[in-house]
Design an enzyme around this catalytic site. Structure first.
Site, PDB file in Angstrom:
ATOM      1  N   HIS A   1      -9.982 -14.168  44.919  1.00  0.00           N
ATOM      2  CA  HIS A   1     -11.078 -14.837  43.853  1.00  0.00           C
ATOM      3  C   HIS A   1     -10.580 -14.057  42.640  1.00  0.00           C
ATOM      4  O   HIS A   1     -10.826 -14.359  41.300  1.00  0.00           O
ATOM      5  CB  HIS A   1     -12.405 -14.584  44.255  1.00  0.00           C
ATOM      6  CG  HIS A   1     -12.917 -13.148  44.083  1.00  0.00           C
ATOM      7  ND1 HIS A   1     -12.993 -12.353  45.295  1.00  0.00           N
ATOM      8  CD2 HIS A   1     -13.214 -12.327  43.034  1.00  0.00           C
ATOM      9  CE1 HIS A   1     -13.523 -11.060  44.931  1.00  0.00           C
ATOM     10  NE2 HIS A   1     -13.260 -10.878  43.594  1.00  0.00           N
TER      11      HIS A   1
ATOM     12  N   ASP B   1     -10.670 -14.739  51.541  1.00  0.00           N
ATOM     13  CA  ASP B   1     -10.609 -14.248  50.214  1.00  0.00           C
ATOM     14  C   ASP B   1      -9.457 -13.061  49.842  1.00  0.00           C
ATOM     15  O   ASP B   1      -9.554 -11.967  49.643  1.00  0.00           O
ATOM     16  CB  ASP B   1     -12.076 -13.735  49.593  1.00  0.00           C
ATOM     17  CG  ASP B   1     -12.308 -13.358  48.409  1.00  0.00           C
ATOM     18  OD1 ASP B   1     -11.448 -13.956  47.461  1.00  0.00           O
ATOM     19  OD2 ASP B   1     -13.025 -12.585  48.157  1.00  0.00           O
TER      20      ASP B   1
ATOM     21  N   GLY C   1     -14.466  -5.587  39.148  1.00  0.00           N
ATOM     22  CA  GLY C   1     -13.180  -4.736  38.983  1.00  0.00           C
ATOM     23  C   GLY C   1     -12.869  -4.208  40.086  1.00  0.00           C
ATOM     24  O   GLY C   1     -11.608  -3.937  40.364  1.00  0.00           O
TER      25      GLY C   1
ATOM     26  N   SER D   1     -13.001  -5.204  42.931  1.00  0.00           N
ATOM     27  CA  SER D   1     -12.688  -6.331  43.980  1.00  0.00           C
ATOM     28  C   SER D   1     -11.023  -6.308  43.979  1.00  0.00           C
ATOM     29  O   SER D   1     -10.194  -6.041  43.431  1.00  0.00           O
ATOM     30  CB  SER D   1     -13.021  -7.547  43.522  1.00  0.00           C
ATOM     31  OG  SER D   1     -14.412  -7.834  43.595  1.00  0.00           O
TER      32      SER D   1
ATOM     33  N   GLY E   1     -10.267 -31.481  63.452  1.00  0.00           N
ATOM     34  CA  GLY E   1     -10.312 -32.247  62.564  1.00  0.00           C
ATOM     35  C   GLY E   1     -11.603 -33.339  62.610  1.00  0.00           C
ATOM     36  O   GLY E   1     -11.372 -34.524  62.480  1.00  0.00           O
TER      37      GLY E   1
END
Length: 419
Positions: A157, A199, A272, A274, A329
Site C-alpha cells: 500500500h 500487502d 510512515g 508501514s 475459479g
C-alpha cells in the site's frame, strides 16, 4: 550477764535490720553479674569485631577477592528486592532493559530505510463545468533491506496503491526514492513485484554493500516478549518505539475487507511506520509493521505481518514479479441453515458464478451447485474452501462434494494458476 546481754543486743539488731542485710547481698550479686557479662559477652563480641576487620582488610588487600565482593554487592543493589511479607518490589533496575533497547536499535537501524513516494492526483471539478486538475501528492513509508545488493521489502500500500472516488483519482507511484540510515542521499527505486493480497512489495535500488536485516523465527514468538518498531514515522527517519508482543495470530480485517493473521504489539506505530520492522530483543526482524487501530478510546494497538509468512512471497516477487497462487475459479455465497431452508437448499457454499476456462469449469461445477465438502471435510464458508485450496500448490488435485438438485456428487478439481 553482760555477755548474754550483748549477745541479745546483736540478735535484736539482726532482727531489726533485715533490709540492710538484703541490700548488701543484692549489691554483691549485681557486682558479680556485671563482671560475668563483661567476660562472657562483651569481650568475645569485641574480639569478633576486631577479627572480622582483620579478615576483611586482608581480603580487600587481595585484588581478586576484593573484585568478587564488590561484584556481589553491585549485583545485589541492581537486582529487584522483594519483601516476603508484602510482595511489593522496593527497588528495580532498568539498566538491563535499557541495554536491550540500545543493542536492538544498533543492530537493526542500518537495515531500515525511509521511502518517499510521489503520485499524480486528478481532481474532478464541476463548478464551471466538468474539469480535471492534476496535482502531485507525496507519501512516506519504511522498508527493510533484505539483500546487500539493494532489494528492499515493504508494504504494497506504500508503493502500489491506486484509488478512485467520485471527485478524485490517485495514480500509481510516479517516483519512489529511498533514504538510507545516516545517509542523506536519495536513491531512486524501481518496483520489482507487488502483492495486494498480503500487502507486500519488493523494490530495488542500485547500490551494493548494504546492511541486510537478520530474520528471527516468528513461529516461536511468545506473548509478552520485547518488541521494537523501527521506521520512518511522519517522515522522521530512523525512529524507534518499544513495547511487547501483545498477541500472536490475531485475525484482523482492514478497511478494504481483506483479512490478515498478524502479530499485535503495543509499540507505537504511526503513519510512515508501514513497511518498517518489528524486531525482538536481539534486533532480529519478527514482523513487517502494516496496520494500526486508531480512534477515540484506542491506544497501543498496532499490527505486523509475521516475517515467516513473507519469505515465500518475497522470493516469488523477486523471481516472477508476482505471487503464483492456486485457483479454482468460482464466486460463492455462504448458506446458513435459515437461508438454505428458505431457498430449499442445503447448508454449504452456493456457487454464484464460474469463471470461463477455470479449474472449476473444467471439473464440471455449475452455477447453482452447493459445495458441501472439500478433501473429506464439511465446509460451510468460502473462507474454509480457500484455506483448503491455499494449502495446496498449482497443479494439485482436490476432491469436492457438491449438492445439485438434491443429489450429491463428487468432483475432482485440478488447481490452476490465479490470473
Amino acid at each position: 550477764m553482760e555477755e548474754k546481754k550483748e549477745e541479745n543486743v546483736q540478735n535484736f539488731k539482726a532482727v531489726q535490720n533485715p533490709h540492710t542485710y538484703k541490700n548488701v547481698y543484692k549489691n554483691e550479686t549485681v557486682q558479680k553479674s556485671k563482671v560475668g557479662f563483661g567476660k562472657s559477652i562483651l569481650l568475645p563480641f569485641f574480639s569478633g569485631v576486631v577479627g572480622c576487620a582483620v579478615v576483611l582488610g586482608s581480603c580487600f588487600g587481595i585484588p581478586s577477592i576484593r573484585s568478587k565482593i564488590l561484584e556481589g554487592n553491585s549485583a545485589t543493589s541492581n537486582s529487584s528486592s522483594q519483601s516476603p511479607s508484602t510482595g511489593y518490589v522496593s527497588q528495580t533496575s532498568l539498566s538491563n532493559y535499557s541495554d536491550t533497547s540500545v543493542y536492538a536499535a544498533n543492530k537493526v537501524l542500518p537495515s531500515i530505510v525511509g521511502i518517499n513516494v510521489e503520485y499524480n492526483v486528478n481532481s474532478l471539478m464541476s463548478m464551471f463545468g466538468r474539469q480535471t486538475q492534476t496535482s502531485t501528492a507525496k507519501a512516506t513509508g519504511s522498508g527493510i533491506i533484505i539483500s546487500d545488493d539493494g532489494y528492499i521489502l515493504t508494504n504494497n500500500h506504500i508503493v502500489a496503491t491506486t484509488s478512485s472516488e467520485s471527485y478524485y483519482q490517485v495514480s500509481e507511484a510516479t517516483k519512489i526514492t529511498v533514504t538510507l540510515f545516516n545517509d542523506e542521499t536519495e536513491y531512486e527505486a524501481k518496483i520489482i513485484g507487488t502483492d495486494e493480497q498480503t500487502d507486500l512489495a519488493v523494490i530495488k535500488i542500485e547500490k551494493t554493500g548494504l546492511s541486510k536485516a537478520e530474520f528471527a523465527d516468528s513461529d516461536d514468538l511468545k506473548v509478552g516478549e520485547f518488541a521494537m518498531a523501527v521506521g520512518n514515522p511522519l517522515g522522521m527517519q530512523s525512529s524507534i518505539t518499544c513495547g511487547v508482543v501483545s498477541a500472536i495470530n490475531r485475525e484482523v480485517t482492514d478497511s478494504d475487507g481483506k483479512k490478515f493473521t498478524l502479530i499485535q504489539t503495543d509499540a507505537a506505530i504511526n503513519s510512515g511506520n508501514s513497511g518498517g520492522a518489528l524486531v525482538n530483543s536481539e534486533g532480529k526482524v519478527i514482523g513487517i509493521n502494516t496496520l494500526k487501530l486508531s480512534g477515540t478510546g484506542i491506544e497501543g494497538m498496532g499490527f505486523a505481518i509475521p516475517i515467516n509468512s513473507t519469505t515465500d512471497i518475497t522470493s516469488q516477487l523477486i523471481q516472477y514479479s508476482k505471487v503464483k497462487r492456486p485457483y479454482i475459479g468460482i464466486s460463492g455465497m455462504d448458506l446458513t441453515e435459515q437461508t438454505a431452508k428458505a431457498n430449499k437448499l442445503v447448508v454449504g457454499i452456493y456457487v454464484k458464478s464460474v469463471d470461463d476456462f477455470s479449474a472449476a469449469e473444467k471439473a464440471g461445477i455449475k452455477i447453482g451447485d452447493v459445495i458441501v465438502e472439500a478433501e473429506g471435510k464439511k465446509i460451510t464458508k468460502m473462507d474454509e474452501l480457500n484455506e483448503i485450496k491455499n494449502a495446496h500448490q498449482i497443479g494439485d488435485e482436490i476432491k469436492v462434494k457438491i449438492n445439485r438438485d438434491g443429489q450429491e456428487k463428487e468432483l475432482t478439481i485440478t488447481l490452476g494458476e490465479q490470473p
